[in-house]
Write a protein that holds these residues in place. Structure first.
Motif, mmCIF file in Angstrom:
data_model
loop_
_atom_site.group_PDB
_atom_site.id
_atom_site.type_symbol
_atom_site.label_atom_id
_atom_site.label_comp_id
_atom_site.label_asym_id
_atom_site.label_seq_id
_atom_site.Cartn_x
_atom_site.Cartn_y
_atom_site.Cartn_z
ATOM 1 N N TYR A 199 0.820 -1.216 0.000
ATOM 2 C CA TYR A 199 0.000 0.000 0.000
ATOM 3 C C TYR A 199 0.851 1.262 0.000
ATOM 4 C CZ TYR A 199 0.707 -1.247 4.951
ATOM 5 O OH TYR A 199 1.243 -1.649 6.144
ATOM 6 N N ASN A 200 2.149 1.138 0.206
ATOM 7 C CA ASN A 200 3.038 2.299 0.081
ATOM 8 C C ASN A 200 3.635 2.418 -1.316
ATOM 9 O OD1 ASN A 200 2.795 3.289 2.714
ATOM 10 N ND2 ASN A 200 4.411 1.966 3.488
ATOM 11 N N ILE A 201 3.998 1.295 -1.911
ATOM 12 C CA ILE A 201 4.717 1.383 -3.192
ATOM 13 C C ILE A 201 3.794 1.344 -4.413
ATOM 14 C CG2 ILE A 201 6.837 0.457 -2.223
ATOM 15 C CD1 ILE A 201 6.255 -2.208 -3.458
ATOM 16 N N TYR A 202 2.564 0.790 -4.282
ATOM 17 C CA TYR A 202 1.692 0.677 -5.447
ATOM 18 C C TYR A 202 0.627 1.760 -5.530
ATOM 19 C CZ TYR A 202 3.824 -3.928 -5.850
ATOM 20 O OH TYR A 202 4.726 -4.950 -5.967
ATOM 21 N N ASP A 203 0.406 2.492 -4.462
ATOM 22 C CA ASP A 203 -0.525 3.614 -4.513
ATOM 23 C C ASP A 203 0.181 4.769 -5.210
ATOM 24 O OD1 ASP A 203 -1.930 6.059 -3.827
ATOM 25 O OD2 ASP A 203 -3.014 4.892 -2.306
ATOM 26 N N ARG A 204 -0.264 5.113 -6.408
ATOM 27 C CA ARG A 204 0.435 6.110 -7.221
ATOM 28 C C ARG A 204 0.525 7.469 -6.516
ATOM 29 N NH1 ARG A 204 0.574 4.577 -12.815
ATOM 30 N NH2 ARG A 204 -0.622 2.688 -13.218
ATOM 31 N N TYR A 205 -0.548 7.847 -5.816
ATOM 32 C CA TYR A 205 -0.569 9.162 -5.178
ATOM 33 C C TYR A 205 0.350 9.186 -3.956
ATOM 34 C CZ TYR A 205 -2.472 13.552 -3.342
ATOM 35 O OH TYR A 205 -2.606 14.842 -2.889
#
Length: 336
Positions: A199-205
């Motif tokens: 959830y830190n590396i794949y969330d673009r924002y």
């Protein structure tokens, strides 16, 4: 029933399973919007100050769903691997949401623990199905179908190196491979291991489009989600003690395996400010890299105040180091 799934936290791990499961039971799955400025703002305003960034973002996604669904799926997660735990924030998440967000629809919050029970995921799914008014037999059939397709999806992801970058419902998280044809022979310039919670590396924002930026520099991105589980386990065995946090074990196991067995040009570790497990894992990883390997290492600590200009400057400096090592004739090999 319209069931909302917040596009945050373990969404990046299990969304394909839950989409198939709920739709097999005759329910409609509704995703919150991709993370944006409003979602983050809503999350910040509704969450206690000392919560970590991913939990704040999750609150914003729940708020985004309030007026569009009949129920929100927020499982009470304790463990997703035998003998291991995940962060306590997942256990208390349904209660945090109920106490922080007004006007909520129904929350589906069945407990999930595989710590001592290998069939815990199946039992969890059956309980969820029964809460939704489906029979045990219907829930079991939906679970078996979802499990089969989810396992096939994971195998495909690992075999083809497909990152679970958020593309919504298109084809789960399959994305078109970036165009590297501008590089000689269509090859990658660098192999970069990107580590962190999904959830830190794949969330673009949240990640300020880290993966896309590295890909634009010509980097082949490797993450724990495309590394075979047996390799992660082999790497984790090199730790002096068993790490009982599943996500932390995946990070260190991936790093230890890749540094010893594969050609690697650099490592990026992405963490959330205020995350206890991240602080320990990051320290272990950075010490290991500096002591035993000659590899460029970039540590990125994310919070709601992170500025993109400073982020880009650090990323460009990291890539400059990779470039110099690649072109220099007297470099120490980046393979260990």
């Amino acid at each position: 029933m319209r069931i909302g799934i917040p596009r945050a936290l373990l969404y990046y791990n299990y969304y394909p399973f839950w989409k198939i499961f709920f739709e097999s039971l005759g329910h409609e799955v509704v995703l919150s919007s991709p993370t944006n400025k409003k979602i983050l703002k809503d999350g910040l305003e509704s969450t206690v100050d000392d919560a970590c960034l991913p939990v704040k973002v999750f609150h914003g996604h729940v708020i985004d769903l309030i007026n569009t669904v009949d129920a929100v799926f927020i499982p009470r997660i304790i463990s997703v691997e035998s003998g291991e735990f995940i962060c306590p924030k997942f256990l208390g998440l349904p209660d945090m949401i109920r106490n922080s967000v007004a006007g909520l629809p129904r929350i589906i919050d069945c407990e999930l623990s595989l710590y001592r029970n290998k069939t815990g995921f199946m039992e969890h799914a059956i309980r969820v199905g029964r809460l939704l008014g489906n029979s045990t037999q219907e829930a079991l059939r939906a679970y078996l179908l979802a499990s089969s397709k989810y396992n096939s999806y994971k195998k495909f992801r690992v075999k083809n190196g497909r990152l679970p970058i958020d593309e919504g419902d298109k084809s789960f998280f399959e994305v078109t491979a970036p165009d590297y044809s501008k590089y000689k022979d269509g090859s990658f310039k660098f192999n970069v291991l990107v580590l962190g919670h999904p959830y830190n590396i794949y969330d673009r924002y949240v990640s300020m489009n880290l993966i896309k930026k590295l890909q634009d520099f010509g980097a082949k991105i490797i993450t724990p989600e495309i590394i075979p589980e047996r390799n992660i386990s082999a790497g984790a065995k090199k730790l002096n003690k068993k790490l009982f946090w599943t996500l932390g074990k995946n990070i260190l196991g991936s790093a230890y395996y890749y540094m010893d067995n594969c050609k690697l040009d650099g490592i990026v570790h992405v963490a959330s400010f205020g995350c206890g497990p991240d602080s320990l894992v990051g320290e272990l990883l950075e010490r290991k890299v500096s002591r035993d390997y000659s590899l460029p290492f970039l540590y990125l600590n994310l919070d709601e105040h992170a500025g993109e200009e400073g982020f880009n400057t650090r990323l460009e400096a990291f890539v400059d180091i990779l470039e110099r090592r690649r072109c220099g004739e007297s470099n120490v090999s980046s393979h260990g």
